[in-house]
Motif scaffolding. Structure first.
Motif, short mmCIF file in Angstrom:
data_model
loop_
_atom_site.label_atom_id
_atom_site.label_comp_id
_atom_site.label_asym_id
_atom_site.label_seq_id
_atom_site.Cartn_x
_atom_site.Cartn_y
_atom_site.Cartn_z
N TYR A 1 0.83 -1.21 0.00
CA TYR A 1 0.00 0.00 0.00
C TYR A 1 0.86 1.26 0.00
O TYR A 1 0.64 2.18 -0.79
CB TYR A 1 -0.92 -0.01 1.22
N ASP A 2 1.86 1.32 0.89
CA ASP A 2 2.69 2.52 1.00
C ASP A 2 3.45 2.81 -0.28
O ASP A 2 3.51 3.96 -0.75
CB ASP A 2 3.67 2.38 2.17
N CYS A 3 4.03 1.77 -0.87
CA CYS A 3 4.82 1.97 -2.09
C CYS A 3 3.93 2.32 -3.28
O CYS A 3 4.33 3.10 -4.15
CB CYS A 3 5.65 0.72 -2.40
N PHE A 4 2.72 1.76 -3.31
CA PHE A 4 1.83 2.06 -4.42
C PHE A 4 1.50 3.54 -4.49
O PHE A 4 1.33 4.11 -5.56
CB PHE A 4 0.55 1.24 -4.32
N TYR A 5 1.41 4.18 -3.33
CA TYR A 5 1.05 5.60 -3.30
C TYR A 5 2.26 6.52 -3.20
O TYR A 5 2.09 7.74 -3.05
CB TYR A 5 0.06 5.87 -2.18
N SER A 6 3.48 5.97 -3.28
CA SER A 6 4.67 6.82 -3.20
C SER A 6 5.64 6.62 -4.36
O SER A 6 6.33 7.56 -4.76
CB SER A 6 5.40 6.60 -1.88
N SER A 7 5.71 5.43 -4.92
CA SER A 7 6.70 5.14 -5.96
C SER A 7 6.31 5.80 -7.29
O SER A 7 5.16 5.73 -7.72
CB SER A 7 6.82 3.63 -6.17
N PRO A 8 7.27 6.42 -7.98
CA PRO A 8 6.98 7.00 -9.30
C PRO A 8 6.68 5.94 -10.35
O PRO A 8 6.13 6.25 -11.41
CB PRO A 8 8.26 7.77 -9.63
N ALA A 9 7.01 4.68 -10.07
CA ALA A 9 6.79 3.62 -11.06
C ALA A 9 5.33 3.24 -11.21
O ALA A 9 4.98 2.50 -12.13
CB ALA A 9 7.60 2.37 -10.66
N VAL A 10 4.47 3.74 -10.31
CA VAL A 10 3.04 3.41 -10.39
C VAL A 10 2.18 4.67 -10.29
O VAL A 10 1.09 4.65 -9.74
CB VAL A 10 2.63 2.37 -9.32
N GLY A 11 2.68 5.78 -10.83
CA GLY A 11 1.88 7.00 -10.88
C GLY A 11 0.68 6.82 -11.80
O GLY A 11 0.61 5.90 -12.61
N ASP A 12 -0.28 7.73 -11.69
CA ASP A 12 -1.49 7.64 -12.51
C ASP A 12 -1.19 7.68 -14.00
O ASP A 12 -1.94 7.13 -14.82
CB ASP A 12 -2.46 8.78 -12.15
N TRP A 13 -0.09 8.32 -14.38
CA TRP A 13 0.25 8.45 -15.80
C TRP A 13 0.64 7.11 -16.43
O TRP A 13 0.69 7.01 -17.67
CB TRP A 13 1.37 9.47 -15.99
N ILE A 14 0.91 6.11 -15.61
CA ILE A 14 1.21 4.78 -16.17
C ILE A 14 -0.02 4.25 -16.91
O ILE A 14 0.05 3.84 -18.07
CB ILE A 14 1.64 3.80 -15.06
N MET A 15 -1.16 4.26 -16.22
CA MET A 15 -2.39 3.75 -16.81
C MET A 15 -3.09 4.79 -17.67
O MET A 15 -3.87 4.44 -18.56
CB MET A 15 -3.34 3.26 -15.71
N ARG A 16 -2.82 6.05 -17.41
CA ARG A 16 -3.45 7.13 -18.17
C ARG A 16 -2.34 8.04 -18.73
O ARG A 16 -2.02 9.09 -18.15
CB ARG A 16 -4.41 7.92 -17.29
#
Length: 265
Positions: free
Chosen positions: A64-79
């Motif tokens: 959970y913590d990494c999902f909301y902090s890592s740049p590798a999973v920012g919203d721009w990945i999916m969008r």
């Protein structure tokens, strides 16, 4: 023989058929060699792919913590239309985002069930098409950053889906259609700012063949949280799915960060 490690998406090698590899910390496995053999999969625990801690996986192999902090999973990945690094504007980490976003991207059409529009970095061709289980794909245009690819995808989604129907894909229920002909309809759908990048001679058209011995009549997804132990005969691999004789399918990508043991019996 038994293997154990943390799942990440299968590595692939283009060929006829596609070659698949499960790569663990200290070993790797050519999954094609397991076809027609019974294997057992056991869920052993979690390891976040980012922080490497034993923490429950939240999404995409991250806690959970990494999902909301890592740049590798920012919203721009999916969008990808949300990409801003080309403007020098950070989402989470501008250096990382510049490396990933400001490089050539391909907008493509793929056929895995219906015609699908998608975006990928140029360096990920044809890996991206293999990972989604496409039987054929064609490049539409190449643009210099992720943002331009994203706004193109947004417009083309008005005419094509951006999702793969994974059940149809695994059952080989695929439209009979020529993507090169479909591509000729695209130009008028494009945003004005990307039309200069359209190249009618960009005819990169890839046909993909998967190691599938038997198609499932009915598809049942394996969920390791609900069924931590499973055994069955492997009869196919497509996309990031393992297909078993009893119709069970296991989406490796959905369980990234899960520690498993795999036994060949």
């Amino acid at each position: 023989m038994q293997y154990q490690g943390t799942l990440s998406k299968m590595e692939t090698e283009f060929g006829n058929p596609i070659q698949y590899y499960l790569v663990f910390e200290t070993s790797f496995l050519n999954v094609n060699q397991l076809l027609n053999k019974k294997i057992e999969i056991n869920f052993e625990g979690y390891q976040c792919l980012n922080c490497k801690k034993n923490k429950k996986i939240y999404r995409q192999g991250f806690c959970y913590d990494c999902f909301y902090s890592s740049p590798a999973v920012g919203d721009w990945i999916m969008r990808p239309e949300l990409s801003t690094a080309h403007l020098g504007i950070a989402d989470r980490d501008l250096d990382y985002e510049t490396r990933v976003q400001v490089q050539p991207h391909i907008v493509y059409l793929a056929l895995s069930s219906e015609v699908k529009v998608g975006v990928t970095r140029k360096t990920q061709v044809p890996t991206r098409w293999i990972d989604q289980g496409a039987c054929q794909a064609v490049s539409i245009l190449e643009v210099p950053n992720r943002y331009l690819a994203g706004i193109t995808e947004v417009e083309l989604k008005k005419h094509y889906t951006d999702k793969t129907n994974w059940r149809k894909m695994l059952q080989n229920d695929v439209l009979d259609l020529d993507l090169l002909i479909e591509k000729t309809k695209i130009f008028d759908f494009l945003p004005e700012e990307v039309k200069p990048y359209f190249n009618a001679d960009l005819d990169e058209h890839v046909v993909l063949h998967y190691p599938v011995l038997q198609r499932p009549a009915k598809v049942t997804g394996l969920n390791l949280d609900k069924s931590p132990h499973y055994g069955g005969k492997l009869v196919g691999i497509q996309g990031q799915y393992l297909i078993f004789e009893d119709g069970t399918v296991f989406n490796i990508r959905s369980f990234k960060g899960y520690i498993v043991s795999i036994a060949i019996v």
